[in-house]
Design an enzyme around this catalytic site. Sequence first.
Site, PDB file in Angstrom:
ATOM      1  N   GLU A  67     -10.318   7.338   4.660  1.00 45.09           N
ATOM      2  CA  GLU A  67      -9.268   6.749   5.503  1.00 45.09           C
ATOM      3  C   GLU A  67      -9.260   7.350   6.922  1.00 45.09           C
ATOM      4  OE1 GLU A  67      -5.675   5.430   3.588  1.00 45.09           O
ATOM      5  OE2 GLU A  67      -6.390   6.161   1.662  1.00 45.09           O
TER       6      GLU A  67
ATOM      7  N   ASP B 233       0.857  -1.181   0.000  1.00 48.89           N
ATOM      8  CA  ASP B 233       0.000   0.000   0.000  1.00 48.89           C
ATOM      9  C   ASP B 233       0.902   1.243   0.000  1.00 48.89           C
ATOM     10  OD1 ASP B 233      -2.164   1.696   0.016  1.00 48.89           O
ATOM     11  OD2 ASP B 233      -3.185   0.737   1.696  1.00 48.89           O
TER      12      ASP B 233
END
Length: 812
Positions: A527, A324
Amino acid sequence: MKMKKVALAFTMTFAISLSTFAGCGQVKKADSEATKEVDKSVYMDPTQDIDTRIKALMDQMTLEEKAGQMVQPEQAALEPGDVKKYGIGAVLSGGGSAPKGGNEIINWAERVNELKQEAAETRLGIPLIYGVDSVHGNSNVFGTTVFPHNIAMGAAADPELMKEYGRVVAEETRATGIQWIYAPTLANPQNELWGRSYEGFSENADDIGPLAAAFIEGAQGDYKGSNSDYLSDDRVVCCAKHFIGEGYTEGGRNQGDVVMDEKEFDEKLHSSLIKPYKAAVEAGVPTVMASYNSVNGLKCHENGYLLTDVLKGELGFEGYVSGDYNGAQQVSGNSYRQQVANTINAGVDLLMEPNSWKENISDIVKCVEDGTISEERLDDAVSRILRVKFQAGLFDYGIDTDTEKALREKVGCEENREVAAKAVRESLVLLKNDSYKEETVMEALDDFTSIAVVGSKANDIGAQCGGWTISWQGQTGNITDGTSIIAGFAKESADTGAKFYYSTSGADIDPSAQAVVAVVGESPYAETAGDRSDTTLTIDNGDKSVLDKTFETLENSGMDIPVIIVLLTGRPVTIADYVDRADAIVEAWYPGTEGQGVGQVMFGDYDFNGTLTYTWPWYASDIEEKFTDESKVLFKYGTGLKRDGSSIKSIGTTAIGPKPDKPKANEGAMSGYVDLSSCNYTVEGENYTADSYLITTGNANNISYAQNFGGQWANGKWDVFVPEEGEYTLHFMVAAAEDTNTVEIYYNTPTITDDGNANRTLVPIKATKSMDDYGDVTLDVRLNAGNYEFKLMNNTEDGADIRLDSIIFEQK
Ligand code: BGC
């Protein structure tokens, strides 16, 4: 060959990484090999089988060329010529990272094709794979079709629809030349304090696999079919993410830790967490992204057991594992190089290192040279990446194909928007529907000729799209083309002639109104910025005011008409104060650009279809108990009513039970984050309990921050929850001894920035001469709603002291 053979220190990882390509493609020295003439006859020949092509290519690759295939920069971090010079194999656009040229589909196509062209001009001509977060449509790009977020698609629970959805996303993404999407997300969130809850389909792992597999089939083509259209040039490579356990972190913290007894975790892993991944792998997903979260303190990015033994071993995953965004930088290690080695040795094949890519390439080279990464592991990673590139036809299709060009004409077309509107219609969940005269409120709605609509979100494309739209965090306002919810209502009433009276505040409700529709919810976030505490997981404060005002206006004017709340939220939120007062409640999630879908069900010919895939507690403070204590549950998993008030699924009674006691304010609140609305928008050290916020120095007591080293970060930080998106002037009350002082203020996500990254701003400060007098250092900034972390650096060269007493957030 200078390469050392490496001792098998990481045996677990190893057993599997020595797969098909052990021994092939030995690492070549750059200087000698790079000057040799390349033989492309085999690996560029589409009639050869993939294994033969991989071998023919890898046999000619230098160590540098292999390292280049394993690293993925951000497009904005590349200078012209970098892809060619460094032999880069993959590039991404992070959330909101549009090309410099503009944010139309053509600008994207030009940028992507320019980078692909550079890759084609490298010695070996290995094609570039380009990744983007098409998590609900190709939603970074202006004018595309934006779908509801996954939580809504879970409520719709329609695999055929998922397939159609996947096809549209693939086509609208491929129109830009991009061949890789970071979707679907396979999280199964257990705690909706988590800011990514809306990215998951369901809290129940069994629901996820069939939907994910159908999406993958739609986006990639049929993996198993005989006339396979698998990964043709109107399709994209999918990425199942994030492996694994992210929905189970403590307190629902993003990138947090899953704390579980080892045995219990393993059972959970095999009995549930892994199921969606199994379904995705069986549907032919060729890439999987490692998760930021840890399991019992170990980051998934460095968990060889999970990535190599379980994913590549048990599940037989043959594609590549992507890291990621900056994920390698979160793992253990005393240096970046060590972190890179730990990440690769655990099983990550392609590292998403947007800005540190150059260092990353040279670190891979050095690690292989000194044996920290074995040649076998290197070859395993590279061969996995190449396999996907061959499977996806990247070596064969060429750049800017006729298909891709033709797809550009289809972006945002009526047909695609209709698929998204269908998704909206199917995903609405009717949570409450009281009776009204002889029928239900929703049945009666159809007959009303005058309706008041309140709330700014009724007329806001950005608000209805949520995060990951145009920018990483998403944003309210008319950010892209689409149909607002109220415009959709108006369309529906064209036949009936019903009138809609719109008031954003709820202060003036037309006396003729027979019902009020209030559109309220959570402003966009993504997020960590979406992480909430027990007390802050609710609708926006501004929207609470709209509801309060609406009820007050109705009462003052003696209007006894039904109030229907339409929620635009990314998850179950605390609405305990409004449940009784509302006559009907519709959860519309973040429906995307096709707001007409809401009106088509509320006023049109379609009935409600969606059911909850998340258990909805009365209060966010009861989240931990929602699975074990029914009295804490407001709406059960499976809740969803039809227009006539009957339940779609048979889940026992859907009647709303008695409201449990309201939890005490701040009880169990997420530690550290101070909610601005509970401290009068002035944050002081005294608001925090942790020692790091309260630093007492010299003769000054309770000074929140002290810093006496020039050019260093003050130790400590201020965690602040900003409840309202908007323009702010921040007043930092700072005492400074020298005239020359400057402070550098750091505030992290979810600030809106072009690159979506954290912000650092240099702000000059005036001396206050005395360390006990505080001057006002101001900073004008636009903030999204969400959690922030503020830090301060004293940039004073001569090392004079500064102290920070408080931060006042002035809303403009
Ligand atoms: C997210 C991923 C996303 C990546 C690239 C990360 O911050 O966790 O889901 O795919 O960024 O934008």
